[in-house]
Enzyme design. Structure first.
Site, PDB file in Angstrom:
ATOM      1  CE1 TYR A  10      -9.469   3.024   6.467  1.00  0.00           C
ATOM      2  CE2 TYR A  10      -8.424   4.222   8.218  1.00  0.00           C
ATOM      3  CZ  TYR A  10      -8.497   3.926   6.906  1.00  0.00           C
ATOM      4  OH  TYR A  10      -7.212   3.995   6.271  1.00  0.00           O
ATOM      5  CE  LYS A  11      -7.890  -0.079   4.643  1.00  0.00           C
ATOM      6  NZ  LYS A  11      -6.339  -0.264   4.723  1.00  0.00           N
ATOM      7  CG  ASP A  36       0.065  -2.486   7.062  1.00  0.00           C
ATOM      8  OD1 ASP A  36      -1.162  -2.883   7.679  1.00  0.00           O
ATOM      9  OD2 ASP A  36       0.082  -1.178   6.707  1.00  0.00           O
ATOM     10  CG  PHE A  54      -2.350   0.939   1.303  1.00  0.00           C
ATOM     11  CD1 PHE A  54      -2.939   0.530   0.683  1.00  0.00           C
ATOM     12  CD2 PHE A  54      -1.730   2.107   1.874  1.00  0.00           C
ATOM     13  CE1 PHE A  54      -4.251   1.445   0.692  1.00  0.00           C
ATOM     14  CE2 PHE A  54      -2.961   3.168   1.773  1.00  0.00           C
ATOM     15  CZ  PHE A  54      -4.107   2.733   1.122  1.00  0.00           C
ATOM     16  NE  ARG A  91      -9.846  -3.043  -2.881  1.00  0.00           N
ATOM     17  CZ  ARG A  91      -9.254  -2.134  -1.971  1.00  0.00           C
ATOM     18  NH1 ARG A  91      -8.102  -2.613  -1.266  1.00  0.00           N
ATOM     19  NH2 ARG A  91      -9.877  -1.194  -1.342  1.00  0.00           N
TER      20      ARG A  91
HETATM   21  C1  LIG Z   1      -5.766   1.156   4.509  1.00  0.00           C
HETATM   22  C2  LIG Z   1      -4.370   0.926   4.598  1.00  0.00           C
HETATM   23  C3  LIG Z   1      -3.606   1.982   5.289  1.00  0.00           C
HETATM   24  C4  LIG Z   1      -4.297   3.229   5.681  1.00  0.00           C
HETATM   25  O1  LIG Z   1      -3.347   4.176   6.408  1.00  0.00           O
HETATM   26  P1  LIG Z   1      -4.223   5.456   7.094  1.00  0.00           P
HETATM   27  O2  LIG Z   1      -2.980   6.085   7.535  1.00  0.00           O
HETATM   28  O3  LIG Z   1      -5.257   4.886   7.799  1.00  0.00           O
HETATM   29  O4  LIG Z   1      -4.707   6.358   5.894  1.00  0.00           O
HETATM   30  C5  LIG Z   1      -2.323   1.717   5.417  1.00  0.00           C
HETATM   31  N1  LIG Z   1      -1.544   0.626   4.855  1.00  0.00           N
HETATM   32  C6  LIG Z   1      -2.403  -0.388   4.490  1.00  0.00           C
HETATM   33  C7  LIG Z   1      -1.628  -1.560   3.986  1.00  0.00           C
HETATM   34  C8  LIG Z   1      -3.659  -0.282   4.229  1.00  0.00           C
HETATM   35  O5  LIG Z   1      -4.285  -1.200   3.704  1.00  0.00           O
END
Ligand SMILES: *Cc1c(COP(=O)(O)O)cnc(C)c1O
Length: 436
Positions: free
Chosen positions: A224-225, A199, A130, A395
């Site tokens: 939030y996911k 992560d 990400f 997705r």
């Molecule tokens: C959703 C996601 C994020 C989101 O980071 P925020 O700081 O909450 O915006 C970071 N890393 C991964 C792998 C994600 O899937």
């Protein structure tokens, strides 16, 4: 092909997790397959937020930090959720964002690596990680004299060499839904003296995670996911107890101080995971998050993560099987691994370049928009434009807390209709919006 709508309904009727669906408020007529991006609204959240605002804040005012226990919410929620990621009590806090927490743990990891294995210069990660993870890694590398090396998944094993300081991986890939073997990679990395940062954004609440069992060093993740905490809900951070007190994290704010209300001029970090807090926490948002976590706690009586994982795999298997049987001839492929051990809780379909309305793009974005117009909410992630290995992605996240087997059947029927009828070619589905 023997599966039918009736079979799907029968599977819903036998689903032990079915009662959990009533703990969510989903709009009628919507099949929500984007809980991997923004989880659905728990039924309890609106009243809980109203209570925090009206009673706790409105009536108790500043006293509520003590009377309502606001001050300990990051740790209490951390302890409540810890078993779901294989962590112990006192090891997890909810706070800040994933990006910010990643900055904290990567900096701590760089300090540990430079103390224990001086001279190592590499931080390795995945090219399709990400992007925010890579952006934060770039910043940490610049500050600690490290070089960021980006790899394809199949190159990771061979890259775990004694010149590497840190290995930063996202357990389940956001684009493909492919899942790494956390225990195996961590063991190989540790054998080479490499610090491992995981992560868990697409893993927490979605797949079994055992951080202590895997002997990981640091972990961060999102709420939030799959945790249904609400937009921008506080993320979490976990540090292995052997490392927690070795270094400060770099954002040495007063909430991470050993005695914040002594108001001393010098920073003295709290013992334990509390030092990973920085400033005052968003209490309203954190209270909403509790409603999401409470559903996980309630699911323990129905089989907990083992039951969630079994249903998630059954849902994704069914989706793959139905798409392949019923949506052929439209340039749709599968990006997500078929092997269960390598699959998260989402299915990503690819679409070949050049099939879009202009003959240039893939049309994947428009297909997703046409599905959303029919009430089937998934999302689109852009590929690399046909130049490399990443195609455009459609997705679909499958949250076993509230998605059922009939939903899967209906979603595939909508996809089939959108493709067979060419509905996605309509101009309104080909306008790219700010958030995809
Ligand atoms: C959703 C996601 C994020 C989101 O980071 P925020 O700081 O909450 O915006 C970071 N890393 C991964 C792998 C994600 O899937």
């Amino acid at each position: 092909m023997t599966l039918s709508l009736q079979d799907c309904r029968a599977r819903d009727a036998q689903d032990p997790l079915r009662p959990l669906r009533d703990r969510f408020n989903l709009p009628p007529g919507v099949i929500y397959l984007d809980g991997n991006s923004l989880g659905a609204l728990p039924a309890a959240t609106a009243a809980r937020v109203a209570q925090v605002v009206t009673d706790e804040w409105g009536k108790d005012l500043i006293k509520a930090w003590n009377t309502a226990g606001w001050i300990s919410l990051p740790e209490r929620l951390g302890d409540q959720f810890a078993p779901w990621i294989g962590a112990g009590p006192g090891q997890v806090v909810f706070t800040d964002t994933t990006s910010i927490n990643l900055y904290k743990v990567l900096t701590a990891a760089a300090r540990v690596a430079q103390a224990d294995q001086p001279g190592r210069k590499k931080l390795i990660s995945e090219r399709s990680n990400f992007p925010t993870d890579l952006y934060i890694a770039q910043s940490v590398c610049a500050q600690h004299g490290l070089e960021l090396v980006l790899l394809e998944p199949e190159e990771i094993d061979a890259a775990l060499t004694p010149d590497v300081a840190i290995c930063l991986l996202t357990h389940v890939n956001y684009r493909t839904g492919a899942m790494h073997d956390m225990a195996a990679i961590t063991a190989r990395a540790h054998a080479q003296g490499i610090v491992c940062v995981w992560d868990l954004c697409h893993s927490a609440g979605a797949v079994p995670v055992d951080l202590l069992g895997a002997d990981a060093d640091y972990a961060v993740g999102c709420s939030y996911k799959y945790l249904n905490g609400g937009p921008g809900a506080p993320a979490f951070v976990w540090v292995h107890p052997r490392l927690t007190d070795r270094f400060w994290q770099p954002l040495s704010g007063w909430f991470g101080h050993a005695a914040p209300f002594e108001f001393t001029p010098d920073y003295r970090p709290a013992a334990g995971i509390q030092r990973y807090l920085c400033g005052t926490q968003p209490i309203v948002s954190m209270s909403a998050l509790q409603c999401g976590l409470d559903i996980f706690t309630a699911s323990e009586a129905l089989g907990g993560m083992a039951a969630l994982r079994a249903k998630s795999l059954a849902l994704t298997d069914l989706f793959i099987e139905l798409v392949e049987a019923r949506c052929g001839g439209h340039g749709i492929g599968l990006a997500t691994p078929r092997e269960h051990a390598q699959r998260g809780s989402q299915v990503c379909l690819t679409r070949d370049e050049g099939l879009g309305v202009d003959g240039k793009n893939s049309g994947a974005y428009a297909i997703v928009q046409a599905l959303i117009a029919r009430g089937v909410i998934g999302d689109f992630r852009k590929g690399d434009g046909g130049t490399g290995r990443h195609k455009d992605i459609l997705r679909f996240g499958f949250t076993p807390l509230y998605v059922g087997f009939e939903d899967v059947w209906n979603a595939v029927e909508h996809l089939r209709a959108v493709l067979d009828g060419g509905e996605w070619r309509e101009p309104q589905f080909n306008q790219i919006q700010a958030v995809t």
